[in-house]
Write an enzyme that holds these catalytic residues in place. Structure first.
Site, mmCIF file in Angstrom:
data_model
loop_
_atom_site.group_PDB
_atom_site.id
_atom_site.type_symbol
_atom_site.label_atom_id
_atom_site.label_comp_id
_atom_site.label_asym_id
_atom_site.label_seq_id
_atom_site.Cartn_x
_atom_site.Cartn_y
_atom_site.Cartn_z
ATOM 1 N N ASP A 5 0.838 -1.201 0.000
ATOM 2 C CA ASP A 5 0.000 0.000 0.000
ATOM 3 C C ASP A 5 0.872 1.251 0.000
ATOM 4 O O ASP A 5 0.867 2.023 0.959
ATOM 5 C CB ASP A 5 -0.938 -0.018 1.215
ATOM 6 C CG ASP A 5 -1.949 1.124 1.188
ATOM 7 O OD1 ASP A 5 -2.183 1.690 0.097
ATOM 8 O OD2 ASP A 5 -2.497 1.459 2.254
ATOM 9 N N LEU A 6 1.619 1.454 -1.078
ATOM 10 C CA LEU A 6 2.513 2.613 -1.150
ATOM 11 C C LEU A 6 1.690 3.854 -1.486
ATOM 12 O O LEU A 6 1.228 4.019 -2.612
ATOM 13 C CB LEU A 6 3.598 2.379 -2.205
ATOM 14 C CG LEU A 6 4.721 3.419 -2.232
ATOM 15 C CD1 LEU A 6 5.468 3.448 -0.903
ATOM 16 C CD2 LEU A 6 5.692 3.141 -3.373
#
Length: 244
Positions: A171-172
């Protein structure tokens, strides 16, 4: 960043994986927000799905993050996960992942302890990390950053270093990129991250996800600065191995 002295302590249905150099005696209260609040050591809260708590502990400033579900899964259970083995639980995996990346000198949080509490077929968990300070998330800095700021290129370099180590972030986004007052950059939240060397498509997806979050969070009235800022980040990503 040094090595970590990870030890596992199990008692009944509870398991704590901890850095014995930082925490001589792990106790379950370390993961209880009410316990910290009662001692007057809960000093703040960070935004996000997991409601990370900022603590002032005997072993230094720390962040306590309970594992929480998002999206449709949260309707079924906010904090329970199916138990398929201790080492496959999220707290154990993320603690070991962070320790591994720290040993490689990568700019990620230092893990202090991870808790896996089993409840029959399910488990709950929490993660305690050392707080990186003084720092703000990239999301919180968007009002003040201009395209010429070195933070953009540094963020690109840091993401490239993680990718070269084979790290695929789950989940960048701009809230998981931390910018220090000295311009240093760290990446946060390695829940569900995996090591997959050469996973070019996944690495590109990481960057695309970060770009989408920037578009979503970008301040009104500064729209013309988005693309040149992103270009600086991409240049930093490309130059991390000496290529322009």
């Amino acid at each position: 960043c040094g090595s970590m002295n990870l030890k596992l302590e199990q008692a009944g249905s509870r398991a704590i994986l901890y850095d014995a150099d930082s925490i001589p005696q792990p106790v379950p209260e370390l993961f209880d927000p009410g316990w910290w609040r009662h001692q007057g050591r809960l000093v703040g809260e960070a935004a996000g799905r997991g409601r990370a708590l900022l603590l002032d502990t005997p072993f230094g400033p720390a962040v306590l993050r309970p594992y929480r579900r998002g999206g449709w899964a949260a309707r079924i259970s906010r904090d329970r996960y199916g138990y398929t083995g201790l080492e496959r639980s999220r707290p154990m995996r993320e603690t070991r992942m962070l320790a591994r990346l720290r040993r490689q000198g990568l700019p990620v949080p230092e893990p202090l302890a991870g808790l896996c509490q089993r409840h029959g077929l399910y488990y709950t968990g929490a993660l305690l990390t050392r707080r990186i300070e003084p720092a703000e998330t990239l999301a919180d800095r968007l009002e003040s950053l201009n395209p010429a700021n070195a933070v953009w290129a540094e963020a690109g370099k840091v993401i490239r270093r993680l990718h070269e180590a084979g790290v695929v972030h789950a989940d960048l986004n701009a809230r998981n990129v931390l910018v220090g007052s000295d311009g240093s950059v760290h990446v946060l939240d390695f829940d569900r991250a995996r090591i997959a060397p050469g996973a070019g498509r996944s690495f590109r997806a990481n960057l695309e996800r970060l770009k989408r979050s920037l578009v979503k969070l970008w301040p009104e009235g500064r729209g013309e600065m988005l693309e040149p800022s992103w270009e600086r980040l991409v240049q930093g990503y490309g130059a991390a191995d000496g290529r322009a």
